[in-house]
Design an enzyme around this catalytic site. Structure first.
Site, PDB file in Angstrom:
ATOM      1  N   SER A 558      67.525  63.587  10.064  1.00  0.00           N
ATOM      2  CA  SER A 558      69.067  63.539  10.747  1.00  0.00           C
ATOM      3  C   SER A 558      70.187  63.907  10.012  1.00  0.00           C
ATOM      4  O   SER A 558      70.178  63.401   8.718  1.00  0.00           O
ATOM      5  CB  SER A 558      69.141  62.239  11.735  1.00  0.00           C
ATOM      6  OG  SER A 558      70.422  62.277  12.282  1.00  0.00           O
ATOM      7  N   TYR A 571      69.169  53.103  13.566  1.00  0.00           N
ATOM      8  CA  TYR A 571      68.916  54.584  13.570  1.00  0.00           C
ATOM      9  C   TYR A 571      68.849  55.263  12.287  1.00  0.00           C
ATOM     10  O   TYR A 571      68.128  55.958  11.642  1.00  0.00           O
ATOM     11  CB  TYR A 571      69.409  55.380  14.719  1.00  0.00           C
ATOM     12  CG  TYR A 571      69.169  56.897  14.803  1.00  0.00           C
ATOM     13  CD1 TYR A 571      67.799  57.396  15.321  1.00  0.00           C
ATOM     14  CD2 TYR A 571      70.151  57.833  14.355  1.00  0.00           C
ATOM     15  CE1 TYR A 571      67.508  58.619  15.498  1.00  0.00           C
ATOM     16  CE2 TYR A 571      69.651  59.105  14.599  1.00  0.00           C
ATOM     17  CZ  TYR A 571      68.494  59.441  14.935  1.00  0.00           C
ATOM     18  OH  TYR A 571      68.087  60.985  15.045  1.00  0.00           O
TER      19      TYR A 571
END
Length: 681
Positions: A558, A571
Site C-alpha cells: 500500500s 493497517y
C-alpha cells in the site's frame, strides 16, 4: 449451424456429436467423419459432388460447420492420376488446397484421402479402445476375422495418408459385405450410404469388439498383483502425490515449462499394481493420436509404493536423466538430415506405483488430455493382452509420425503462446476486489490460477467465471492458518503440478485512532496480512525451490507502507511490515531464481472488498466526506487526478510477472495515480 446448412451436413454434425460424446468411441480430437453430397458450384450454379470432412485438429464432440473442410470430390479423386507413390505421398496434402470448394472451410487433415477415396456416402474413422486393442494384438488379423467374420476386413499398418486411403478403398471393393475395417496399429473405419447406417456400423464394430474382448479375454491380462506396488490409501496417496508433483513437474520442464495434471483412477492404479506393467509401459503406445500426446513411452518409477519420499525423489531424478538419454538416442537412431529438430527429451507421462499418473503439457487441457490418452493406451494394452499379446507399431514408424513434417507444419500453425502460458498462480483474497481482478488478468494472459479466499462461495464463483477446472481452482483459505495454506498449495500441486507465481493480496483494514486501537485490532491486522503473507510466501518458497523453475512472489502492499496518515496505525504498520518482507525475501530467494516484488496501491474504492466491509465508511468519516464520493476524493488528491481501480493493480502484477522485467526484484511499484508524499526514496 446456419439456416443454409446442407441437410446432409446437419446430419453429419449431429452424428459427430453423438459419437464424440462417448469416450468409448474415440479419444479427444481423434478421428474424423465425412459426408459426400451434391452442392452448388458458386460460379456456375451447377450441382457438383462435394466432400465435407472434419478438418485438422477439431474434436468430434464439439464439431461445428466451420470445423469442416469442404472439397470438390472429383478433384480429390483426380489426384490418383498424379499420385507419385508412397515415398512422396506427403506432397498430396498440399494438393488438397487445389481441391477446395469455395473458401474451403477448415484446413484438410491427413485423413482426407481416406474419406474421399472410399466409395460410400458417409465415412467414420475413429479410435475406440476396443478397436485399437484388436489393431495392436499380435494376432490382430486373425482375431478380427473371429470377432466380425466377413463384415469387417483387416488393413495392415500404414501411416495415415493418401496410400492408406487407396488401401482402404481397395479392401472395401474386394469385400462387398464389409461395413468397415480394422486398421492395424491404428483404429477403425466404418461406412454407410446414410448417416444413420454409418453411425450404426461404427458403433456396432466398437460394441462387438468390446463384447469379444470381455468374453474371450483372460481375467488378469496385466499379470498377478505385485506385492509392494499396491495402491496406497487415498489420503496417503494424494499427500504423496502432492509432495512429488512439484519435483516431477520441474523434471518434466527441463527443456520447456509444462503444466501438470494428476490422475489416480482405479484403472491406472490397477495397471501399476500388476507385474507386467514395466514390460508393457516400455513397449510404448501405438495409435498415432496416443503417442503424439504421450510420447512413445512413459517414465515409470521402479520403487515400492511406500518407499521413503527422499528415496523416491532421488530415484526419479536418476530415471529422468536416463529417460532423456534414451529419448535422444531414439531420435538419433531414426532422424534423417531433413527431420525436424528434436522438440524436447522430457517425459509427458510419469507413472508412480501406488500413487498414480502425472501428465504434462503446454497448458492444463493439454496435460489433462495427455493423461486421458495414456488411460486409453492402458485400456488398449488390457484388451490386447486379454486375447493375445500387445504388439504396437515399430519404433521407427512412431518416429516417422512424431517427427513428420506434416505434424511439424501443424505445430507451426498454432497461435503464439500467451505471456503467462505454463505458469501457475496462487492469489490470496481472490474472491473479490483487487484479488479477483488479478486472477482475471492472469488467466487472460495464459496462466492457471488458484483462487484462494476465506469466502469459499466467492472463490468458487470467480473460478467458474475464469473458465472452470482447466483454468482455475477454488480453494478456501484462512491465511492465518498454516494448515489451510499448506492444503491450498497441495491442491495446486494436484491440479496443476505446482505453483510459479504467488500474489499476497488477502487483507482487512482497521481504521482507528491510536487510542481507540485495541491489542486485538493490532493482532488481527498483523495476523492476516503480515503473518499471513509470511506463511504464504514460506510455503511458496518450499514449492518453488522443489520445482527448480524460479518463480515470482508479489505483495499487494500500500501507499500507506511509506506514507504516514492519521487514524491508521494498525493497517499502515502492517503494510510497512509487508513492504520490508519484499526486500528481505528478494535478497534471500534470488539464488533460487525467485523474484519478489511489491505493489503500492492507494484509493482503490470501486469493487474493493475492504472498502465495502466498512473501511470506506471509516476513511470517509476521517476525511469528512460522503462515502460514495470517496473514490473521487482520492482521485482529486493525486497528481494525475485519476481514480485507481482494481484492474490497474492487476496490470501492475502482470507488468512485474509477464516476462519483460526478468531482472527486477525487490521493487515496489506505486499504483496510486501519483501521491508525492508516497514517492519512494
Amino acid at each position: 449451424m446456419t439456416s443454409a446448412t446442407h441437410p446432409e451436413v446437419a446430419a453429419l454434425l449431429e452424428r459427430a456429436h453423438r459419437i464424440g460424446s462417448d469416450a468409448r468411441n474415440t479419444n479427444y480430437a481423434g478421428g474424423n467423419t465425412s459426408v459426400k453430397a451434391n452442392g452448388t458450384d458458386p460460379v456456375t450454379g451447377d450441382d457438383t459432388e462435394l466432400l465435407w470432412v472434419k478438418g485438422s485438429g477439431g474434436d468430434l464432440g464439439t464439431l461445428t460447420e466451420a470445423g469442416l473442410a469442404v472439397l470438390r470430390l472429383d478433384r480429390v479423386r483426380a489426384l490418383k492420376k498424379v499420385y507419385p507413390g508412397v515415398e512422396r505421398e506427403d506432397e498430396m496434402v498440399a494438393a488438397f488446397a487445389y481441391c477446395l470448394h469455395g473458401k474451403g472451410g477448415a484446413a484438410p487433415s491427413i485423413d482426407t484421402a481416406m474419406h474421399a477415396l472410399v466409395e460410400a456416402a458417409h465415412v467414420d474413422h475413429l479410435h475406440p479402445d476396443s478397436g485399437i486393442a484388436l489393431a495392436c494384438a499380435t494376432e490382430g488379423e486373425k482375431l478380427t476375422a473371429e470377432c466380425f467374420s466377413d463384415k469387417v476386413a483387416w488393413v495392415d499398418w500404414r501411416r495415415p495418408g493418401f496410400q492408406l486411403g487407396l488401401d482402404i478403398a481397395a479392401v472395401k471393393e474386394a469385400n462387398p459385405r464389409a461395413v468397415g475395417v480394422i486398421l492395424g496399429g491404428h483404429g477403425i473405419t466404418a461406412w454407410g450410404e446414410t448417416s444413420d447406417e454409418c453411425e450404426h456400423n461404427a458403433l456396432w464394430m466398437i460394441r462387438t469388439a468390446e463384447t469379444f474382448l470381455q468374453e474371450r479375454g483372460r481375467a488378469e491380462p496385466f499379470g498377478p498383483e505385485w506385492a509392494g506396488r499396491e495402491p496406497l490409501p487415498e489420503e496417503r496417496r494424494r499427500e504423496r502425490a502432492a509432495a512429488l508433483a512439484p519435483l516431477i513437474r520441474g523434471l518434466a520442464s527441463t527443456d520447456r515449462p509444462q503444466v501438470g495434471h494428476f490422475t489416480d483412477t482405479e484403472p491406472v492404479l490397477d495397471f501399476l499394481a500388476r507385474a507386467e506393467h514395466p514390460r508393457l509401459a516400455a513397449l510404448g503406445t501405438s495409435c498415432p493420436d496416443h503417442f503424439l500426446r504421450t510420447k512413445v513411452r512413459p517414465l515409470v518409477l521402479d520403487l515400492p509404493s511406500d518407499a521413503p519420499l527422499n528415496e523416491a525423489a532421488a530415484r526419479l531424478k536418476e530415471l529422468h536423466g536416463e529417460y532423456r538419454e534414451a529419448y535422444r538416442a531414439y531420435y538419433e537412431r531414426h532422424a534423417s538430415p531433413d527431420s525436424p529438430a528434436m522438440r524436447g527429451a522430457d517425459p509427458a507421462i510419469v507413472l508412480v506405483p501406488g500413487v498414480g499418473m502425472f501428465s504434462f503439457g503446454k497448458d492444463k487441457q493439454t496435460a489433462r488430455v495427455a493423461g486421458e490418452f495414456y488411460l486409453n493406451a492402458i485400456n488398449v494394452m488390457r484388451g490386447a493382452e486379454a486375447v493375445s499379446s500387445y504388439a504396437p507399431i515399430e519404433e521407427s514408424e512412431k518416429f516417422r509420425i512424431e517427427y513428420w513434417e506434416l505434424e511439424e507444419a501443424k505445430l507451426r500453425r498454432m497461435p503464439k503462446a500467451k505471456p503467462l502460458a505454463t505458469r501457475v498462480a496462487l492469489v490470496t483474497g481472490a474472491g473479490s476486489g483487487i484479488g479477483k481482478a488479478i486472477a482475471h488478468r492472469l488467466v487472460a494472459e495464459g496462466a492457471c490460477v488458484v483462487v484462494a479466499d476465506i469466502d469459499a462461495a466467492n472463490a468458487s464463483s470467480v473460478a467458474e467465471d475464469l473458465g472452470g477446472a482447466d483454468k482455475a481452482l477454488a480453494v478456501p483459505v484462512d491465511v492465518t492458518s498454516e494448515e489451510e495454506i499448506a492444503a491450498a498449495f497441495r491442491a495446486a500441486a494436484l491440479a496443476f503440478g505446482g505453483v510459479d507465481l504467488v500474489v499476497n493480496n488477502a487483507g482487512i483494514s482497521i481504521s482507528k485512532p491510536l487510542l481507540e486501537t485495541t491489542a486485538r485490532d493490532w493482532d488481527l491486522q498483523h495476523d492476516i496480512m503480515a503473518r499471513g503473507s509470511f506463511l504464504v510466501s514460506r510455503e511458496a518458497a518450499r514449492m518453488m525451490t522443489a520445482q527448480n523453475l524460479g518463480g515470482d512472489i508479489v505483495y499487494i502492499a500500500s501507499k500507506n507502507a511509506v506514507f504516514a496518515g492519521p487514524n491508521n496505525i494498525a493497517y499502515s504498520a502492517t503494510k510497512a511490515d509487508q513492504a520490508h518482507q519484499v526486500r528481505l525475501l528478494a535478497a534471500e530467494l534470488g539464488e533460487h531464481g525467485i523474484r519478489v516484488n511489491g505493489i503500492n496501491p492507494d484509493g482503490v474504492v470501486r469493487g474493493s472488498g475492504i472498502f465495502a466491509a466498512g473501511w470506506g465508511a471509516q476513511r470517509a468519516a476521517t476525511y469528512g466526506i460522503e462515502e460514495e464520493k470517496l473514490g473521487e476524493f482520492y482521485a482529486q488528491r493525486t497528481i494525475l487526478k485519476r481514480e485507481v481501480l482494481p484492474e490497474h493493480v492487476a496490470n501492475a502484477v502482470f507488468a512485474l510477472t509477464g516476462g519483460e522485467l526478468t531482472h527486477t526484484t525487490g521493487l515496489h511499484v506505486p499504483v496510486d495515480a501519483g501521491v508525492a508524499a508516497a514517492f519512494l526514496r
